[in-house]
Design an enzyme around this catalytic site. Structure first.
Site, PDB file in Angstrom:
ATOM      1  N   ARG A  35      16.400   0.030  13.752  1.00 12.65           N
ATOM      2  CA  ARG A  35      16.509   0.190  15.203  1.00 12.65           C
ATOM      3  C   ARG A  35      17.951   0.448  15.640  1.00 12.65           C
ATOM      4  NH1 ARG A  35      12.016  -4.124  17.560  1.00 12.65           N
ATOM      5  NH2 ARG A  35      10.434  -2.530  17.937  1.00 12.65           N
ATOM      6  N   LYS A 202      -7.905  -5.707  13.735  1.00  7.74           N
ATOM      7  CA  LYS A 202      -8.949  -6.031  14.705  1.00  7.74           C
ATOM      8  C   LYS A 202      -9.344  -4.864  15.599  1.00  7.74           C
ATOM      9  CE  LYS A 202      -7.227 -10.712  15.563  1.00  7.74           C
ATOM     10  NZ  LYS A 202      -6.437 -11.313  16.649  1.00  7.74           N
ATOM     11  N   GLY A 353       3.471  -1.310  14.264  1.00  7.99           N
ATOM     12  CA  GLY A 353       4.462  -2.055  13.516  1.00  7.99           C
ATOM     13  C   GLY A 353       4.140  -2.164  12.043  1.00  7.99           C
ATOM     14  N   GLY A 376       4.207  -2.724  20.015  1.00  7.00           N
ATOM     15  CA  GLY A 376       3.427  -2.872  21.249  1.00  7.00           C
ATOM     16  C   GLY A 376       3.581  -1.688  22.185  1.00  7.00           C
TER      17      GLY A 376
HETATM   18  P1  ADP Z   1      -0.292  -2.161  13.288  1.00 13.09           P
HETATM   19  O1  ADP Z   1       0.786  -3.205  13.426  1.00 13.09           O
HETATM   20  O2  ADP Z   1       0.134  -1.004  12.453  1.00 13.09           O
HETATM   21  O3  ADP Z   1      -0.851  -1.775  14.622  1.00 13.09           O
HETATM   22  P2  ADP Z   1      -2.314  -4.186  12.838  1.00 13.09           P
HETATM   23  O4  ADP Z   1      -1.379  -5.220  13.314  1.00 13.09           O
HETATM   24  O5  ADP Z   1      -3.474  -3.850  13.686  1.00 13.09           O
HETATM   25  O6  ADP Z   1      -1.508  -2.845  12.467  1.00 13.09           O
HETATM   26  O7  ADP Z   1      -2.951  -4.619  11.432  1.00 13.09           O
HETATM   27  C1  ADP Z   1      -2.201  -4.876  10.268  1.00 13.09           C
HETATM   28  C2  ADP Z   1      -2.870  -5.887   9.392  1.00 13.09           C
HETATM   29  O8  ADP Z   1      -4.211  -5.534   9.130  1.00 13.09           O
HETATM   30  C3  ADP Z   1      -2.187  -5.994   8.049  1.00 13.09           C
HETATM   31  O9  ADP Z   1      -1.567  -7.254   7.956  1.00 13.09           O
HETATM   32  C4  ADP Z   1      -3.323  -5.825   7.038  1.00 13.09           C
HETATM   33  O10 ADP Z   1      -3.270  -6.755   5.962  1.00 13.09           O
HETATM   34  C5  ADP Z   1      -4.548  -6.099   7.885  1.00 13.09           C
HETATM   35  N1  ADP Z   1      -5.764  -5.517   7.282  1.00 13.09           N
HETATM   36  C6  ADP Z   1      -5.998  -4.221   6.993  1.00 13.09           C
HETATM   37  N2  ADP Z   1      -7.202  -4.098   6.363  1.00 13.09           N
HETATM   38  C7  ADP Z   1      -7.721  -5.335   6.256  1.00 13.09           C
HETATM   39  C8  ADP Z   1      -8.922  -5.875   5.681  1.00 13.09           C
HETATM   40  N3  ADP Z   1      -9.820  -5.078   5.120  1.00 13.09           N
HETATM   41  N4  ADP Z   1      -9.114  -7.214   5.755  1.00 13.09           N
HETATM   42  C9  ADP Z   1      -8.202  -8.012   6.333  1.00 13.09           C
HETATM   43  N5  ADP Z   1      -7.050  -7.582   6.876  1.00 13.09           N
HETATM   44  C10 ADP Z   1      -6.803  -6.260   6.826  1.00 13.09           C
HETATM   45 MG    MG Z   2       0.679  -5.354  13.830  1.00 16.52          MG
END
Ligand code: ADP
Ligand code: MG
Length: 396
Positions: A35, A202, A353, A376
């Site tokens: 950053r 999620k 992130g 975010g």
């Molecule tokens: P981002 O920060 O890129 O938006 P998220 O915060 O939504 O992504 O999700 C990231 C998390 O999702 C990671 O820690 C990863 O381990 C988890 N994840 C991905 N696939 C699975 C899975 N099949 N079961 C449990 N956790 C998962």
């Molecule tokens: Mg995340």
């Protein structure tokens, strides 16, 4: 179109620049200075144009006196000084005589940085609640305001929106300009075909992103734990996979609305337990055993995604395809990095992130057109929301 730092006079001016130096730290040591590096073009431009540069940022959350020590910007000023190869005068306060005097004595091309804006949160959350007196005070310290803190652009804080409301010249820095160009460009005016890959933990975190992109993207590829809520909506067994029962109906509705635009994994790597060395195997979408959980997309899904992505002109990726933190279940995420890096003539963007962290961890940092600096903020941008930290900038 928003005005940028190119559109205003900087010569001899006291230029307030809100940067996002909220970098990850461990025991007072910066673990990733991305950053800071991303903010350099704006800072260097201001120096070259004879500005008196005044920088400020938040760092972490400040709820107690002890948090102050942990979250001082001093080590960040030191790192910045190394990167700029010039002195960065650090003022360990967010307001007061010492700061005002230092700004008064600041010469053209000199750089000053003051302390963590969230120190003001200890006394009634002044920064985070956009206290009007605080925004007015900070605005009084300079002549023009440049916002380059994309990571905070989804917040309505004194150090971005507050200051802006008290100044005439309020413009974007180069980093915000870049984020608007790539994320804004993809969402509002993409070169088509435009595809989105959405994964992560999620469905509930990404509902608004899926809904918004369903209207804009030509296809949406679902992966990560999110897929299992969709599986349940289709009546598949999900075993012990992460699944949000409260969102199964919502997932059903999306599948109906999507009319084939949503592409789900056709196979998965499943494991007996959530562990690095868990015993695992590959099964088809509707064959997850009762006592196993989905940890990653399978090889058929990887091939399917690769094939379907071939003609892409714009791809936005948010959320890892599996539990990439465990090497054994990082294959899907790794292969998505690879297939995106091999696309010719496509704009590829990561907003998220953990997805950005995954791409870096797997060594693909330089292979994307743009990796957003906002978690975010980029998510809210993908949801189609207006970000207050961008909204408050002068229009051209
Ligand atoms: P981002 O920060 O890129 O938006 P998220 O915060 O939504 O992504 O999700 C990231 C998390 O999702 C990671 O820690 C990863 O381990 C988890 N994840 C991905 N696939 C699975 C899975 N099949 N079961 C449990 N956790 C998962
Ligand atoms: Mg995340």
């Amino acid at each position: 179109m928003k005005k940028t730092i190119r559109d205003i006079e900087l010569n001899g001016k006291k230029v307030l620049i809100r940067v996002d130096f909220n970098v990850p730290m461990s025991d007072g040591v910066i673990t990733d200075d991305n950053r800071i590096v991303q903010a350099l073009p704006t800072i260097q431009y201001a120096i070259e144009h004879n500005a008196k540069v005044i920088l400020f940022s938040h760092l972490g959350r400040v709820k107690s006196e002890e948090d102050k020590e942990k979250n001082s910007l001093r080590p960040i000023a030191q790192r910045l000084s190394k990167l700029l190869n010039q002195e960065v005068k650090f003022i360990p306060q967010t307001r007061g005589e010492e700061l005002e005097k230092a700004i008064k004595n600041l010469k053209e091309k000199e750089v000053l940085m003051f302390e963590n804006t969230r120190f003001e949160d200890l006394d009634g959350k002044k920064e985070s609640k956009n206290d009007p007196e605080l925004g007015a005070y900070w605005a009084s310290l300079g002549d023009v305001f440049v916002n380059d803190a994309f990571g905070t652009a989804h917040r309505n804080h004194a150090s971005n929106v507050g200051i802006a409301s008290h100044m005439n010249d309020v413009v974007a820095g180069f980093l915000i300009e870049k984020e608007i160009k790539f994320i804004g460009g993809a969402v509002d005016n993409p070169e088509r075909p435009f595809y989105a890959i959405l994964g992560g933990a999620k469905v509930s975190d990404k509902i608004s992103v899926i809904e918004n992109l369903l209207n804009k993207a030509d296809k949406i590829f679902i992966c990560g734990a999110m897929a299992y809520t969709f599986y349940k909506a289709l009546g598949y067994n999900v075993g012990t996979s992460k699944c949000e029962d409260d969102f199964v109906d919502f997932a059903k509705g999306l599948l109906d609305k999507a009319k084939g635009k949503l592409i789900l994994p056709v196979d998965n790597v499943v494991a007996k337990e959530f562990a690095e060395d868990a015993e695992s195997k590959v099964v088809n979408a509707d064959e997850i055993p009762n006592d196993m959980m989905g940890m990653d997309i399978g090889p058929k899904t990887i091939e399917l995604f690769r094939k379907e992505l071939q003609d892409a002109k714009t791809v936005v990726w948010n959320g890892p395809a599996g539990v990439f933190e465990f090497d054994k279940f990082a294959t899907g995420t790794n292969e998505i990095c690879k297939m995106l890096s091999e696309l010719d003539n496509a704009v590829t963007i990561i907003g998220g992130g953990d997805s950005a962290a995954a791409a870096k961890k797997l060594g693909f940092e330089d292979k994307f057109t743009h990796i957003s600096t906002g978690g975010g903020a980029s998510l809210e941008y993908l949801e189609g929301k207006t970000l207050p930290g961008i909204e408050c900038l002068n229009d051209k």
